[in-house]
Design an enzyme around this catalytic site. Structure first.
Site, PDB file in Angstrom:
ATOM      1  N   ASN A   1     -39.931 -11.731 -28.581  1.00  0.00           N
ATOM      2  CA  ASN A   1     -38.840 -12.364 -29.308  1.00  0.00           C
ATOM      3  C   ASN A   1     -37.509 -11.681 -28.955  1.00  0.00           C
ATOM      4  O   ASN A   1     -37.397 -11.040 -27.914  1.00  0.00           O
ATOM      5  CB  ASN A   1     -39.119 -12.369 -30.811  1.00  0.00           C
TER       6      ASN A   1
ATOM      7  N   HIS B   1     -38.096 -11.396 -25.086  1.00  0.00           N
ATOM      8  CA  HIS B   1     -39.450 -11.150 -24.569  1.00  0.00           C
ATOM      9  C   HIS B   1     -39.509  -9.996 -23.559  1.00  0.00           C
ATOM     10  O   HIS B   1     -40.208 -10.069 -22.550  1.00  0.00           O
ATOM     11  CB  HIS B   1     -40.025 -12.422 -23.948  1.00  0.00           C
TER      12      HIS B   1
ATOM     13  N   HIS C   1     -48.077 -15.993 -25.762  1.00  0.00           N
ATOM     14  CA  HIS C   1     -47.184 -17.152 -25.754  1.00  0.00           C
ATOM     15  C   HIS C   1     -47.887 -18.404 -25.223  1.00  0.00           C
ATOM     16  O   HIS C   1     -47.360 -19.117 -24.374  1.00  0.00           O
ATOM     17  CB  HIS C   1     -45.945 -16.838 -24.909  1.00  0.00           C
TER      18      HIS C   1
ATOM     19  N   TYR D   1     -49.100 -22.198 -25.223  1.00  0.00           N
ATOM     20  CA  TYR D   1     -48.683 -23.491 -25.749  1.00  0.00           C
ATOM     21  C   TYR D   1     -49.930 -24.370 -25.891  1.00  0.00           C
ATOM     22  O   TYR D   1     -50.626 -24.643 -24.912  1.00  0.00           O
ATOM     23  CB  TYR D   1     -47.729 -24.188 -24.780  1.00  0.00           C
TER      24      TYR D   1
ATOM     25  N   ASP E   1     -38.636 -23.290 -34.499  1.00  0.00           N
ATOM     26  CA  ASP E   1     -38.637 -22.076 -33.675  1.00  0.00           C
ATOM     27  C   ASP E   1     -38.238 -20.929 -34.594  1.00  0.00           C
ATOM     28  O   ASP E   1     -37.111 -20.457 -34.570  1.00  0.00           O
ATOM     29  CB  ASP E   1     -37.666 -22.203 -32.495  1.00  0.00           C
TER      30      ASP E   1
ATOM     31  N   GLN F   1     -44.577 -16.650 -35.054  1.00  0.00           N
ATOM     32  CA  GLN F   1     -43.510 -17.526 -34.576  1.00  0.00           C
ATOM     33  C   GLN F   1     -44.111 -18.904 -34.336  1.00  0.00           C
ATOM     34  O   GLN F   1     -45.001 -19.081 -33.506  1.00  0.00           O
ATOM     35  CB  GLN F   1     -42.904 -16.984 -33.266  1.00  0.00           C
TER      36      GLN F   1
ATOM     37  N   GLU G   1     -47.348 -17.591 -32.286  1.00  0.00           N
ATOM     38  CA  GLU G   1     -47.292 -16.238 -31.736  1.00  0.00           C
ATOM     39  C   GLU G   1     -47.327 -15.222 -32.877  1.00  0.00           C
ATOM     40  O   GLU G   1     -46.305 -14.966 -33.514  1.00  0.00           O
ATOM     41  CB  GLU G   1     -46.018 -16.068 -30.909  1.00  0.00           C
TER      42      GLU G   1
END
Length: 356
Positions: free
Chosen positions: A91, A117, A190, A192, A256, A294, A321
């Site tokens: 982050n 990150h 991370h 998706y 987000d 997150q 996350e």
């Protein structure tokens, strides 16, 4: 199951064509598969990245539910962090700087004036060593982060283990040990997810339940303000399950944000989220030991060419996350992310998948 084996061969062939496997200037990059029945996952030691996860739907149809690329070139040029382990600090860090024990540290800014990150070459962009591997149980990657890397203090040993638990669970353990200096550590995965399949479109019809009644609000640069805000009966409220798209238009840009996980009093892992795609019947349940998660709905994805040439657009996937709170180094009221020499950091996740 032949299509899964073919995918593995295809990925490895693409990596070989990219000219990186066995290259002299680094220890080599490969694809590592874990398999239990119809449950198949693939990883690479570039960025300790999750490449794919193939699961049956309620009718037994197999689909890859992880967004990504067909070749290493895609991951090396990636700005989405598809499937990667991000760090040393996941982050954002405001102003790309922090002060620790009276010393000011200036980091590499790669998100405007901020660090995102881990910097311009964080853990997502380095080659990890393969520490141990068994296709029926686990793969462990390790990386030695050096003092001053991207501006962070101290040498840090980092391990990432992906493990099969039974026939329906994937365990992920992110570990780190500070060797000589105190340093912030906040690792995150991370990945998706699109439970309908990575090439199925958007995730707005997915139902999600988040076991969190608060968030850490952010400013226009996505830096936390320091407030911890109750979000019950707001568009951020997923304490009861509903579709991601039901109120997303009331959230500028899409979701987000770091959710503050509720303390359930459990002595073990906390329930983080339940995600369900009613079309395929697939369900994901997530537990973790972290204070936050997150929730990101891939708002910034814009025509990214992914696996099989499929074009990912806005809302193509969702990220969960598990993490410490963003920019904690600059907010004393947030849980500390400082790991002192000899201390052990651990971020544990358990994903359980089903279809009915």
């Amino acid at each position: 199951m032949g299509n899964v084996g073919f995918l593995s061969a295809l990925l490895l062939a693409a990596f070989l064509v990219a000219g990186v496997v066995g290259a002299r200037d680094h220890p080599g990059i490969g694809v590592y598969e874990l398999r239990s029945g119809y449950f198949t996952a693939q990883f690479t030691n570039y960025g300790a990245t999750m490449l794919s996860l193939v699961l049956p739907d309620k009718n037994g149809k197999l689909d890859d539910v992880v967004l990504g690329f067909d070749s290493l070139k895609g991951y090396k040029n990636d700005t989405t962090y598809f499937g990667a382990v991000v760090g040393r600090v996941a982050n954002r860090i405001a102003g790309a700087q922090f002060t620790l024990n009276g010393t000011a540290y200036k980091l590499v800014a790669n998100d405007g004036n901020n660090t995102l990150h881990g910097g311009s070459k964080g853990f997502a962009d380095v080659v990890w060593r393969v520490h141990s591997y068994d296709t029926e149980s686990h793969v462990t990657f390790t990386y030695d982060s050096f003092n001053g890397e991207q501006g962070f203090p101290g040498d840090l040993s980092v391990y990432v283990t992906y493990m099969l638990i039974g026939t329906d669970k994937l365990g992920v353990k992110l570990e780190a040990k500070a060797l000589d200096k105190s340093t912030p550590v906040n690792l995150a995965l991370h990945t998706y997810w699109n439970l309908a399949g990575q090439n199925s479109g958007n995730i707005l019809s997915h139902e999600i339940q988040l076991f969190a009644s608060k968030i850490t609000p952010v400013d226009s640069a996505l830096i936390p303000t320091g407030e911890i805000r109750d979000i019950r009966r707001s568009p951020y409220d997923f304490l009861e399950p509903h579709t991601i798209g039901s109120q997303i238009n009331e959230v500028p840009g899409g979701y987000d944000i770091n959710y503050v996980l509720d303390d359930t009093g459990s002595k073990h892992l906390k329930k983080v989220a339940i995600v369900q795609d009613n079309h395929s019947g697939r369900k994901l349940e997530l537990w973790s030991n972290q204070p936050g998660v997150q929730f990101y709905t891939s708002n910034m994805i814009d025509h990214v060419v992914g696996k099989g040439g499929f074009v990912y657009t806005k809302y193509a996937g969702l990220c969960l996350e598990t993490q410490g709170f963003p920019d904690a180094v600059n907010h004393p009221n947030f849980p500390s992310q400082i790991v002192n020499p000899g201390q052990h950091y651990e971020n544990v996740m358990v994903f359980r998948f089903s279809a009915h």
